[in-house]
Design an enzyme around this catalytic site. Structure first.
Site, mmCIF file in Angstrom:
data_model
loop_
_atom_site.group_PDB
_atom_site.id
_atom_site.type_symbol
_atom_site.label_atom_id
_atom_site.label_comp_id
_atom_site.label_asym_id
_atom_site.label_seq_id
_atom_site.Cartn_x
_atom_site.Cartn_y
_atom_site.Cartn_z
ATOM 1 N N HIS A 80 0.826 -1.209 0.000
ATOM 2 C CA HIS A 80 0.000 0.000 0.000
ATOM 3 C C HIS A 80 0.865 1.267 0.000
ATOM 4 O O HIS A 80 2.052 1.247 0.334
ATOM 5 C CB HIS A 80 -0.930 0.012 1.217
ATOM 6 C CG HIS A 80 -0.192 0.031 2.522
ATOM 7 N ND1 HIS A 80 0.367 1.176 3.052
ATOM 8 C CD2 HIS A 80 0.098 -0.964 3.406
ATOM 9 C CE1 HIS A 80 0.954 0.890 4.200
ATOM 10 N NE2 HIS A 80 0.814 -0.401 4.438
ATOM 11 N N GLU A 125 -2.271 -7.208 7.141
ATOM 12 C CA GLU A 125 -0.975 -7.129 7.802
ATOM 13 C C GLU A 125 -0.954 -8.034 9.033
ATOM 14 O O GLU A 125 -2.008 -8.466 9.537
ATOM 15 C CB GLU A 125 -0.696 -5.671 8.203
ATOM 16 C CG GLU A 125 0.657 -5.424 8.881
ATOM 17 C CD GLU A 125 1.860 -5.795 8.021
ATOM 18 O OE1 GLU A 125 2.029 -7.012 7.764
ATOM 19 O OE2 GLU A 125 2.629 -4.898 7.643
#
EC number: 5.4.2.-
Length: 215
Positions: A9, A82
């Site tokens: 990201h 994550e």
């Protein structure tokens, strides 16, 4: 041969503030949006057929920008999240005490089953990331998916593709909006299955990386 692109990201507000994100969330900065736009420009002619993203906001925001350029819809997959960093999520790294810093370091220094209390181990992370990657094998023939995920998650995945243990020392830098690619193939000179074609490519980015500024 199946080619799968892997994108971290864009830069977030908490990246800049050095706060631990994990599965908590923070929006992209203006630079993070610009980074995602540069990824989009880079891959729009690569024949991407699927955009599959972690369901966290920062990855979805990145994925939507890329998807517009590739004319794809975004599919979310929570397996691409994550690492869960448990009790340390949302904390600034500079505020950690000695014990808390030891928990954090155990995730990157090669400690078997290192984890933060109430969080995940690297092995648990690797298992779900590998499952998400392997699910790409079920896509229609000639698919070319792009997965949007996170720094520790993607680094762990690439390490295990190389045959390293999930908890191996973290020595692969994947900067915000870096592009990696793994291929699934049968080759006379490489192990059958997943191989790494590129890792951490940032040649499409024009701004100085955050970790260059924060050394």
């Amino acid at each position: 041969m199946l080619q799968v692109y892997l994108v971290r990201h864009g830069e977030t507000e908490w990246n800049v503030a050095r706060r631990i994100q994990g599965q908590s969330d923070s929006p992209l900065t203006a630079m993070g949006v610009r980074q995602a736009q540069q990824v989009a420009e880079r891959v729009k002619s690569a024949g991407i057929t699927h955009i599959i993203s972690s369901d966290l906001g920062r990855t979805c925001q990145t994925a939507e920008i890329i998807a517009q350029a590739c004319r794809c819809d975004v599919i979310t997959d929570p397996r691409l999240r994550e690492l869960d960093m448990g009790v340390l999520e949302q904390r600034e790294i500079a505020t950690l005490n000695t014990q808390e810093e030891a928990w954090r370091k155990s995730l990157i220094d090669g400690t078997p089953d290192g984890r933060i209390p109430q969080g995940e181990s690297m092995v648990e992370l690797a298992n779900r990331m590998q499952a998400a990657l392997n699910s790409c094998l079920a896509l229609p023939e000639h698919s070319r998916p792009l997965l949007v995920s996170h720094g520790i998650a993607l680094g762990c995945l690439l390490s295990t593709v190389l045959g390293l243990p999930a908890y191996a020392e973290r020595r692969l830098r994947l900067r915000n909006c870096s592009i990696s690619r793994v291929d699934y193939q049968n080759s006379p000179w490489l192990a059958n299955g997943w191989v790494i074609e590129t890792a951490g490519d940032v040649s499409h980015l024009t701004d100085i990386a955050l970790d260059e500024v924060q050394r």
